[in-house]
Design an enzyme around this catalytic site. Sequence first.
Site, PDB file in Angstrom:
ATOM      1  CB  CYS A  77      97.322  60.776  56.695  1.00 27.56           C
ATOM      2  SG  CYS A  77      95.622  61.036  56.249  1.00 27.56           S
TER       3      CYS A  77
ATOM      4  NE  ARG B 155     101.022  57.502  59.825  1.00 26.66           N
ATOM      5  CZ  ARG B 155     100.992  57.543  61.151  1.00 26.66           C
ATOM      6  NH1 ARG B 155     101.687  56.676  61.843  1.00 26.66           N
ATOM      7  NH2 ARG B 155     100.281  58.450  61.771  1.00 26.66           N
TER       8      ARG B 155
ATOM      9  CD1 TRP C   3      92.356  54.815  56.184  1.00 25.77           C
ATOM     10  CD2 TRP C   3      91.381  56.421  57.382  1.00 25.77           C
ATOM     11  NE1 TRP C   3      91.236  54.280  56.778  1.00 25.77           N
ATOM     12  CE2 TRP C   3      90.615  55.246  57.514  1.00 25.77           C
ATOM     13  CE3 TRP C   3      90.949  57.575  58.043  1.00 25.77           C
ATOM     14  CZ2 TRP C   3      89.451  55.177  58.277  1.00 25.77           C
ATOM     15  CZ3 TRP C   3      89.794  57.517  58.805  1.00 25.77           C
ATOM     16  CH2 TRP C   3      89.063  56.320  58.921  1.00 25.77           C
TER      17      TRP C   3
ATOM     18  CG  ASN D 178      98.215  62.195  60.261  1.00 27.50           C
ATOM     19  OD1 ASN D 178      97.062  61.779  60.243  1.00 27.50           O
ATOM     20  ND2 ASN D 178      99.137  61.689  61.034  1.00 27.50           N
ATOM     21  N   GLY D 179      95.373  64.382  60.215  1.00 29.47           N
ATOM     22  CA  GLY D 179      94.549  64.785  61.361  1.00 29.47           C
ATOM     23  C   GLY D 179      93.217  65.326  60.892  1.00 29.47           C
TER      24      GLY D 179
ATOM     25  CD  GLU E 168      93.404  39.877  67.610  1.00 31.13           C
ATOM     26  OE1 GLU E 168      92.544  40.726  67.893  1.00 31.13           O
ATOM     27  OE2 GLU E 168      94.368  40.127  66.865  1.00 31.13           O
TER      28      GLU E 168
ATOM     29  CE  LYS F  50      94.233  40.641  63.340  1.00 27.78           C
ATOM     30  NZ  LYS F  50      94.489  41.291  64.573  1.00 27.78           N
TER      31      LYS F  50
ATOM     32  CD  GLU G 163      92.316  43.535  61.230  1.00 26.57           C
ATOM     33  OE1 GLU G 163      92.244  44.763  61.143  1.00 26.57           O
ATOM     34  OE2 GLU G 163      92.922  42.985  62.160  1.00 26.57           O
TER      35      GLU G 163
ATOM     36  CG  HIS H 201      71.949  32.977  75.901  1.00 23.54           C
ATOM     37  ND1 HIS H 201      70.885  32.650  76.708  1.00 23.54           N
ATOM     38  CD2 HIS H 201      73.048  32.419  76.470  1.00 23.54           C
ATOM     39  CE1 HIS H 201      71.325  31.948  77.743  1.00 23.54           C
ATOM     40  NE2 HIS H 201      72.629  31.788  77.616  1.00 23.54           N
TER      41      HIS H 201
ATOM     42  CE  LYS I 173     100.231  47.982  62.735  1.00 23.72           C
ATOM     43  NZ  LYS I 173      99.594  46.686  63.022  1.00 23.72           N
TER      44      LYS I 173
HETATM   45  O1  M6R Z   1      97.898  50.993  67.724  1.00 22.70           O
HETATM   46  P1  M6R Z   1      96.773  50.466  68.555  1.00 22.70           P
HETATM   47  O2  M6R Z   1      97.105  49.186  69.236  1.00 22.70           O
HETATM   48  O3  M6R Z   1      96.268  51.494  69.535  1.00 22.70           O
HETATM   49  O4  M6R Z   1      95.624  50.182  67.524  1.00 22.70           O
HETATM   50  C1  M6R Z   1      94.373  49.719  67.937  1.00 22.70           C
HETATM   51  C2  M6R Z   1      93.565  49.226  66.760  1.00 22.70           C
HETATM   52  O5  M6R Z   1      93.403  50.235  65.819  1.00 22.70           O
HETATM   53  C3  M6R Z   1      94.228  48.017  66.083  1.00 22.70           C
HETATM   54  O6  M6R Z   1      94.451  46.984  66.989  1.00 22.70           O
HETATM   55  C4  M6R Z   1      93.335  47.503  64.946  1.00 22.70           C
HETATM   56  O7  M6R Z   1      92.147  46.980  65.458  1.00 22.70           O
HETATM   57  C5  M6R Z   1      94.062  46.468  64.101  1.00 22.70           C
HETATM   58  N1  M6R Z   1      93.727  46.661  62.723  1.00 22.70           N
HETATM   59  C6  M6R Z   1      93.703  45.073  64.454  1.00 22.70           C
HETATM   60  O8  M6R Z   1      94.347  44.149  63.646  1.00 22.70           O
END
Ligand code: M6R
Length: 611
Positions: free
Chosen positions: A2, A27, A73, A99-100, A484, A488, A491, A507, A606
């Site tokens: 949010c 956000r 969000w 937000n929260g 990673e 990527k 997402e 395995h 984010k």
């Molecule tokens: O702000 P942060 O690095 O603590 O965030 C951690 C994850 O939420 C963040 O890396 C998330 O997995 C991203 N969407 C990855 O691209």
Amino acid sequence: MCGIVGYTGPREAYPVIIKGLKRLEYRGYDSTGVALQNGGLKVYKKKGKVAELEDSIVGKDLHAHVGIGHTRWATHGEPNDRNAHPHSSASGKLAMIHNGIIENYAQLKQELLKKGYSFKSDTDTEVLLNFVEDIKTNNHCSLEEAVRIALKRVVGAYVILLLDEETPGTIIAARKGSPLVIGIGKGEHFLGSDASPMLEYTKEVVYVNDYELAIIKPDELILKNLGNETITPYVQKLDIELAAIEKVGYDHFMLKEIFEQPQTIYDCLRGRLDAIAGTITMSGIQQYSGQIMNANRIVIIACGTSWHAGLVAEYIFEELCRINVEVEYASEFRYRNPVINKGDVIIAISQSGETADTLVAIETAKAKGAIILGVVNVVGSSIARVSHGGAYTHAGPEIGVASTKAFTAQLAVLTMIALKVAHDKGSIDKERYMHLLNELHEIPQKVSKVLESSEHIKRLAEKYKEASDALYLGRGYNFAVALEGALKLKEISYIHAEGYPAAEMKHGPIALVDENLPVVFVATKDSYHEKIVSNMQEIKARKGKLIAVISEGDDYTAALCNDVMVVPEADEILAPMLSVIPLQLLAYYIGVAKGCDVDKPRNLAKSVTVE
Ligand code: M6R
């Protein structure tokens, strides 16, 4: 999670708020809304992104000099118009954005239902708002007083902004656990979840702390604690330029941020690494260097991409510093009553510095006496502030929801910390230390070289965009890069992808391999190279499509593969900063080719400020 924006001053509030919401859309983008005060309160809200709200209110009366806005969000209640913020109180005289999460909202709701309140939405926010209104009405007190009383009963995390029809021009704000920045202008104030909504108006900001409440008028900012004592606001100067939060000619923030990496890694090394003198200077680490050197254990806590950076760091610290390292998902660490012994050092990694799971995990470890070092990107963020020491990654604002430049900057910082500790401890010989310093110094140039192959990777994206699944495999330092790369891809393009240690593939996951499955190997030249090439042969024998990130000049491996993405050679410890780049580009171009909203992938946000 949010985004919240507020404005009070002589300008028209609506354009300031809408522009701010667009900046904060990373956000959350399930729904959008604004509340404007001009005599009475006008609330406009809608399911969907900011642009959809704008379209839906063309021709409405938007004139006001004070207002609040929200991009959501969803947590409590599905994303729809009803559950969108701002919420209006039962009397219609108060409006609030939040937000929260209010964890005890169900109990508060029961109390209000017994008093005859009814609710228009399914949100915890509307419950808190009516709880505030109920206190205000029954105690005949100001909104500020009612908020203070209400918050003493609230369990959970919040930033709230409120407007009251009876106090024109005033915004009441309070925070616990979620971020809030107040921008100070001349006869005007701006509010935001981060500083981006106020950047073109002011560089002077106040970061509100937990349990603080602000009364904001055009020419006055009063900060108090929940005990009603006045606090002197600590005004800081922002060191961000507007270009840093705009696309400046790129189609997406994600692409801009991928291409910024030579500069962001350079910025991260600048002033810290002196490859000629053979020194690493990190003031926020220096005073804890003794504790790190003598640590029984380093525990790295993080989430998502930051957790992957932690995995690479585990290998680096163990190799160079000979210290036992464990890497923990913050969310798991916190809830299993972890054993923290004297002499344990915690490294918390976070781009945003606001990730709720990481913050709570830090609090847990801190309460058990651990030293906390933060590796954080956002200056002044909560994690930066609750850590004892640490280092900023200096990657600049990362706006694309998929983390890219933050990851490589995290790796650069963590490598420097490991090198410094190893040097101070004497666990690395001089020659290797100097070699690594020199190699690290050259990484930005090598990243530029990788980026030159972006057109080639774009063509690969076209070729593989129809895949329904993909397997990413790596070993050693590149194992986390495989994870990673898979993260990527899923997402950004919604293609199911799994990352695995290459040898583990036998395995179980090898059962998935057939002629349709793209298997992406991260197979740069390192001490595991022969082993991973054998794993590639195993996939080839089963007719999987072999795609690999390989080192320049590795014709033998290239000949095995259907397609390759080439990176310059580098010491294996540093290789992840290069090998991840083609995987970021591949995910980006596949996402774009599939027509996905790569900067705002579905269901994501984010900054994950809820547990
Ligand atoms: O702000 P942060 O690095 O603590 O965030 C951690 C994850 O939420 C963040 O890396 C998330 O997995 C991203 N969407 C990855 O691209």
